[in-house]
Design an enzyme around this catalytic site. Structure first.
Site, PDB file in Angstrom:
ATOM      1  N   HIS A 156      36.857  58.880 -11.773  1.00 15.03           N
ATOM      2  CA  HIS A 156      37.765  57.781 -11.440  1.00 15.03           C
ATOM      3  C   HIS A 156      37.159  56.983 -10.300  1.00 15.03           C
ATOM      4  O   HIS A 156      36.393  57.523  -9.494  1.00 15.03           O
ATOM      5  CB  HIS A 156      39.152  58.296 -11.060  1.00 15.03           C
ATOM      6  CG  HIS A 156      39.135  59.296  -9.946  1.00 15.03           C
ATOM      7  ND1 HIS A 156      38.829  60.633 -10.144  1.00 15.03           N
ATOM      8  CD2 HIS A 156      39.343  59.171  -8.604  1.00 15.03           C
ATOM      9  CE1 HIS A 156      38.876  61.267  -8.990  1.00 15.03           C
ATOM     10  NE2 HIS A 156      39.167  60.411  -8.040  1.00 15.03           N
ATOM     11  N   MET A 157      37.553  55.725 -10.220  1.00 11.35           N
ATOM     12  CA  MET A 157      37.124  54.862  -9.127  1.00 11.35           C
ATOM     13  C   MET A 157      38.369  54.386  -8.378  1.00 11.35           C
ATOM     14  O   MET A 157      39.346  53.959  -9.000  1.00 11.35           O
ATOM     15  CB  MET A 157      36.354  53.662  -9.676  1.00 11.35           C
ATOM     16  CG  MET A 157      35.747  52.768  -8.594  1.00 11.35           C
ATOM     17  SD  MET A 157      34.887  51.350  -9.324  1.00 11.35           S
ATOM     18  CE  MET A 157      36.287  50.372  -9.869  1.00 11.35           C
ATOM     19  N   HIS A 158      38.345  54.512  -7.057  1.00 13.87           N
ATOM     20  CA  HIS A 158      39.439  54.011  -6.222  1.00 13.87           C
ATOM     21  C   HIS A 158      39.228  52.519  -5.954  1.00 13.87           C
ATOM     22  O   HIS A 158      38.107  52.107  -5.626  1.00 13.87           O
ATOM     23  CB  HIS A 158      39.453  54.714  -4.857  1.00 13.87           C
ATOM     24  CG  HIS A 158      39.710  56.189  -4.910  1.00 13.87           C
ATOM     25  ND1 HIS A 158      40.917  56.754  -4.565  1.00 13.87           N
ATOM     26  CD2 HIS A 158      38.911  57.232  -5.267  1.00 13.87           C
ATOM     27  CE1 HIS A 158      40.853  58.074  -4.697  1.00 13.87           C
ATOM     28  NE2 HIS A 158      39.642  58.392  -5.116  1.00 13.87           N
ATOM     29  N   VAL A 188      40.022  65.539  -7.890  1.00 14.83           N
ATOM     30  CA  VAL A 188      40.352  65.543  -9.324  1.00 14.83           C
ATOM     31  C   VAL A 188      39.041  65.371 -10.087  1.00 14.83           C
ATOM     32  O   VAL A 188      38.357  64.347  -9.937  1.00 14.83           O
ATOM     33  CB  VAL A 188      41.345  64.417  -9.686  1.00 14.83           C
ATOM     34  CG1 VAL A 188      41.579  64.379 -11.186  1.00 14.83           C
ATOM     35  CG2 VAL A 188      42.662  64.593  -8.935  1.00 14.83           C
ATOM     36  N   ASP A 190      47.647  55.043  -7.209  1.00 18.94           N
ATOM     37  CA  ASP A 190      47.441  56.354  -6.613  1.00 18.94           C
ATOM     38  C   ASP A 190      48.780  56.861  -6.077  1.00 18.94           C
ATOM     39  O   ASP A 190      49.547  56.124  -5.468  1.00 18.94           O
ATOM     40  CB  ASP A 190      46.412  56.274  -5.474  1.00 18.94           C
ATOM     41  CG  ASP A 190      45.898  57.640  -5.068  1.00 18.94           C
ATOM     42  OD1 ASP A 190      44.721  57.926  -5.307  1.00 18.94           O
ATOM     43  OD2 ASP A 190      46.700  58.433  -4.502  1.00 18.94           O
ATOM     44  N   ILE A 191      49.077  58.137  -6.327  1.00 22.30           N
ATOM     45  CA  ILE A 191      50.359  58.729  -5.941  1.00 22.30           C
ATOM     46  C   ILE A 191      50.490  58.844  -4.418  1.00 22.30           C
ATOM     47  O   ILE A 191      51.599  58.913  -3.886  1.00 22.30           O
ATOM     48  CB  ILE A 191      50.504  60.119  -6.621  1.00 22.30           C
ATOM     49  CG1 ILE A 191      51.969  60.513  -6.772  1.00 22.30           C
ATOM     50  CG2 ILE A 191      49.709  61.191  -5.893  1.00 22.30           C
ATOM     51  CD1 ILE A 191      52.162  61.732  -7.676  1.00 22.30           C
TER      52      ILE A 191
END
Ligand code: 5GP
Ligand code: ZN
Length: 106
Positions: free
Chosen positions: A101-103, A97, A31-32
Site C-alpha cells: 500500500h502507499m500512504h 500491514v 486510513d483508520i
C-alpha cells in the site's frame, strides 16, 4: 487473496470500507488512524507483500498507484499545499500491514 490479510478482506468486501476511488487494479480508502487531515491508502487488489516482492509484471500497478496518489491529492485539495507519498517496507521500515500500500498524507 491471502488468508488472514486485512487489506485482502477490505478489497473483497469482507470488511466493509468506503472506497474513495476504485478501478480494476486498485482501491483507495481512508486510513483508520489518520496522521494528517488527509491520510489515504492506495492499495492494489492483487496481494503483494511489500515493495521487495514486486515482479516485472507489477510495473504497471506501481505506476498506477503513484498516478492515482497524484490524482487523489488533487481531489482532496492538497496538491498545491503539498503532500507525501510513502511506502513502508518490512518491519524496520515501519510496515505493519503486509499487503502493499502507499500512504497519501497531506
Ligand atoms: P503501514 O505501517 O503498514 O504502512 O500502515 C498500515 C496502515 O493501515 C496504518 O496507517 C493503519 O492505521 C492502517 N490500517 C490498519 N488496519 C486498517 C483497517 O482495518 N482499515 C483502515 N482503513 N486502515 C487500516
Ligand atoms: Zn492481501
Amino acid at each position: 487473496m491471502e488468508k488472514d490479510c486485512i487489506f485482502c478482506k477490505i478489497v473483497n468486501g469482507e470488511i466493509p470500507t468506503d472506497f474513495l476511488y476504485e478501478n480494476d487494479s486498485l482501491v483507495v480508502f481512508k486510513d483508520i488512524n489518520p496522521q494528517a487531515p488527509v491520510h489515504l491508502l492506495i492499495v492494489p487488489k492483487k496481494h503483494i507483500r511489500s515493495i521487495n516482492d514486486l515482479t516485472e509484471e507489477d510495473r504497471k500497478i506501481v505506476s498506477e498507484m503513484i498516478i492515482t496518489g497524484r490524482d487523489m491529492a488533487e481531489k482532496e485539495s492538497v496538491s498545491k499545499s503539498g503532500y507525501k507519498l510513502i511506502f513502508h517496507v518490512e518491519k524496520g521500515g515501519g510496515q505493519l500491514v503486509f499487503h502493499l500500500h502507499m500512504h497519501l498524507i497531506g
